[in-house]
Scaffold this motif. Structure first.
Motif, mmCIF file in Angstrom:
data_model
loop_
_atom_site.group_PDB
_atom_site.id
_atom_site.type_symbol
_atom_site.label_atom_id
_atom_site.label_comp_id
_atom_site.label_asym_id
_atom_site.label_seq_id
_atom_site.Cartn_x
_atom_site.Cartn_y
_atom_site.Cartn_z
ATOM 1 N N TYR A 15 0.850 -1.196 0.000
ATOM 2 C CA TYR A 15 0.000 0.000 0.000
ATOM 3 C C TYR A 15 0.879 1.237 0.000
ATOM 4 O O TYR A 15 0.577 2.228 -0.623
ATOM 5 N N ARG A 19 6.807 -1.149 1.989
ATOM 6 C CA ARG A 19 6.225 -1.928 3.070
ATOM 7 C C ARG A 19 5.195 -2.890 2.488
ATOM 8 O O ARG A 19 4.184 -2.461 1.943
ATOM 9 N N ALA A 21 2.293 -5.431 2.475
ATOM 10 C CA ALA A 21 1.166 -5.989 3.225
ATOM 11 C C ALA A 21 1.033 -7.478 2.895
ATOM 12 O O ALA A 21 0.677 -8.282 3.742
ATOM 13 N N ALA A 40 -1.690 -12.238 13.589
ATOM 14 C CA ALA A 40 -1.893 -11.071 14.449
ATOM 15 C C ALA A 40 -2.445 -9.925 13.601
ATOM 16 O O ALA A 40 -2.409 -9.986 12.373
ATOM 17 N N SER A 41 -2.953 -8.889 14.241
ATOM 18 C CA SER A 41 -3.497 -7.795 13.441
ATOM 19 C C SER A 41 -2.364 -7.125 12.670
ATOM 20 O O SER A 41 -1.241 -6.978 13.168
ATOM 21 N N GLY A 42 -2.660 -6.821 11.421
ATOM 22 C CA GLY A 42 -1.656 -6.252 10.537
ATOM 23 C C GLY A 42 -0.870 -7.287 9.747
ATOM 24 O O GLY A 42 -0.014 -6.946 8.941
ATOM 25 N N SER A 43 -1.182 -8.582 9.934
ATOM 26 C CA SER A 43 -0.408 -9.617 9.244
ATOM 27 C C SER A 43 -0.832 -9.803 7.784
ATOM 28 O O SER A 43 -0.129 -10.465 7.031
ATOM 29 N N GLY A 44 -1.975 -9.244 7.414
ATOM 30 C CA GLY A 44 -2.379 -9.307 6.007
ATOM 31 C C GLY A 44 -3.629 -10.123 5.713
ATOM 32 O O GLY A 44 -3.961 -10.345 4.547
ATOM 33 N N LYS A 45 -4.354 -10.538 6.743
ATOM 34 C CA LYS A 45 -5.531 -11.388 6.537
ATOM 35 C C LYS A 45 -6.582 -10.694 5.666
ATOM 36 O O LYS A 45 -7.047 -11.251 4.670
ATOM 37 N N SER A 46 -6.957 -9.477 6.063
ATOM 38 C CA SER A 46 -7.993 -8.761 5.302
ATOM 39 C C SER A 46 -7.515 -8.472 3.884
ATOM 40 O O SER A 46 -8.274 -8.610 2.922
ATOM 41 N N THR A 47 -6.272 -8.096 3.771
ATOM 42 C CA THR A 47 -5.729 -7.783 2.451
ATOM 43 C C THR A 47 -5.785 -9.012 1.545
ATOM 44 O O THR A 47 -6.184 -8.914 0.382
HETATM 45 P P1 ADP Z 1 -5.053 -7.939 9.185
HETATM 46 O O1 ADP Z 1 -6.375 -8.070 8.511
HETATM 47 O O2 ADP Z 1 -4.341 -9.246 9.346
HETATM 48 O O3 ADP Z 1 -5.145 -7.208 10.475
HETATM 49 P P2 ADP Z 1 -4.476 -6.109 7.045
HETATM 50 O O4 ADP Z 1 -4.607 -6.897 5.810
HETATM 51 O O5 ADP Z 1 -5.621 -5.229 7.403
HETATM 52 O O6 ADP Z 1 -4.092 -7.073 8.251
HETATM 53 O O7 ADP Z 1 -3.195 -5.178 6.966
HETATM 54 C C1 ADP Z 1 -1.934 -5.639 6.508
HETATM 55 C C2 ADP Z 1 -1.012 -4.435 6.400
HETATM 56 O O8 ADP Z 1 -1.448 -3.577 5.359
HETATM 57 C C3 ADP Z 1 -0.960 -3.575 7.642
HETATM 58 O O9 ADP Z 1 0.347 -3.095 7.783
HETATM 59 C C4 ADP Z 1 -1.914 -2.446 7.329
HETATM 60 O O10 ADP Z 1 -1.551 -1.286 8.014
HETATM 61 C C5 ADP Z 1 -1.732 -2.287 5.829
HETATM 62 N N1 ADP Z 1 -2.959 -1.828 5.170
HETATM 63 C C6 ADP Z 1 -4.113 -2.514 5.070
HETATM 64 N N2 ADP Z 1 -5.034 -1.831 4.355
HETATM 65 C C7 ADP Z 1 -4.440 -0.672 3.988
HETATM 66 C C8 ADP Z 1 -4.858 0.456 3.219
HETATM 67 N N3 ADP Z 1 -6.078 0.514 2.677
HETATM 68 N N4 ADP Z 1 -3.966 1.460 3.052
HETATM 69 C C9 ADP Z 1 -2.731 1.400 3.564
HETATM 70 N N5 ADP Z 1 -2.270 0.355 4.291
HETATM 71 C C10 ADP Z 1 -3.108 -0.669 4.506
#
Ligand code: ADP
Ligand code: MG
Length: 292
Positions: A15, A19, A21, A40-47
């Motif tokens: 993103y 760095r 994601a 853990a949160s921030g590991s990339g699950k949602s992405t």
């Molecule tokens: P999780 O769902 O495991 O908590 P995310 O997929 O939300 O993790 O995030 C993975 C990484 O990508 C994190 O460092 C987060 O800050 C970054 N990130 C996620 N979405 C965005 C976005 N829309 N813009 C910038 N950074 C993002």
């Protein structure tokens, strides 16, 4: 893999410059599997889930990265497939919250699952047929929510709304369900019921389920296989029962505290042995991480 439903190959996403994601993720999920995605949160699950559902595009300069679902391309080389619409109708997506339109009744929310396969004008006017409403009622019954059909979504608890969202995916006739932390904001009893509904539709309808979870105990209880992410990388892909607290500590270090939840859900002691033989005829890939 025979009959692969989700195929992710060499996907990376930054993103912000420098760095990642997601960092070169590859993953295959077969038809009828129920797979947990932990980290853990921030590991990339949602992405990752957003990449699989085609909501987010991978890096273009990442080479030949590709996502395929149900044998069709969702995205490749950093471009979403322009003809993705019919494929989207076969993919159900459930988020942590905001799954329903709060001012509409539960039945109306669930019947909108048919939108992908009816004429747009009919959907726009909210003209659903008797059969479609019956289909929605039947789906609500299957998630044990039929008695709330006439109630506004806003009057229901988070867990009840999640079950209704699953009912909508049934009406949609989704063949694969991607659920992004569907139980993260729920109390343990509601979380259990949502996971049970997911497990049931997986078992009874053979719907492939990928569910991201914060807490490993749920993965161990409901999902035969877990994919563990850390800093955008797959650090483990294998049987969930291998994820003992000690092994998690190995994988995640201090971050493992966020993932371990030692309440009554914890599996019995027999699952604490490790290493465990792979259950799926595939090698357990526990990639040793350079920690530090
Ligand atoms: P999780 O769902 O495991 O908590 P995310 O997929 O939300 O993790 O995030 C993975 C990484 O990508 C994190 O460092 C987060 O800050 C970054 N990130 C996620 N979405 C965005 C976005 N829309 N813009 C910038 N950074 C993002
Ligand atoms: Mg997330």
């Amino acid at each position: 893999m025979k009959d692969a439903v989700v195929e992710v190959r060499n996907i990376s996403k930054s993103y912000t410059r420098g760095r990642k994601a997601l960092d070169d993720i590859s993953l295959t999920v077969g038809r009828g599997e129920m797979v947990a995605l932990i980290g853990a949160s921030g590991s990339g699950k949602s992405t990752l889930i957003r990449h699989i559902s085609g909501l987010v595009c991978a890096d273009r300069d990442g080479g030949d990265g590709e996502v395929r679902v149900l044998g069709q391309t969702v995205q490749s080389c950093g471009c979403i497939n322009s003809g993705i619409r019919p494929l989207r109708a076969r993919i159900g997506v459930i988020f942590q919250q905001f799954n329903l339109v709060s001012r509409l009744s539960l039945l109306t929310n669930v019947v909108t699952g048919v939108l992908g396969r009816i004429p747009v004008w009919r959907g726009t006017l909210g003209l659903f047929t008797h059969e479609e409403k019956l289909l929605a009622m039947e789906a609500l019954r299957r998630v044990d929510m039929d008695r709330y059909a006439g109630q506004r979504a806003s009057t229901l608890s988070g867990g009840q709304q999640q079950r209704a969202a699953i009912a909508r995916a049934l009406v949609q006739r989704a063949e694969v369900l991607l659920a992004d932390e569907p139980i993260a904001s729920l109390d343990p009893e509601s979380a259990r019921r949502v996971m049970e509904v997911l497990a049931r539709i997986n078992r009874e309808d053979n719907i492939t389920v990928v569910v991201s979870l914060h807490q490993v105990a749920y993965a161990r209880k409901y999902c035969p296989r877990t994919v563990a992410l850390r800093d955008g990388r797959v650090i483990f892909d294998g049987p969930s029962e291998a994820l003992t607290p000690d092994f998690l500590l190995d994988l995640y270090g201090a971050d493992s505290e966020e993932l371990v939840m030692d309440d009554t859900l914890e599996a019995p002691a027999r699952q604490r042995n490790f290493p465990v033989a792979p259950t799926r005829g595939e090698p357990v890939r526990a990639v040793a991480m350079a920690t530090g």
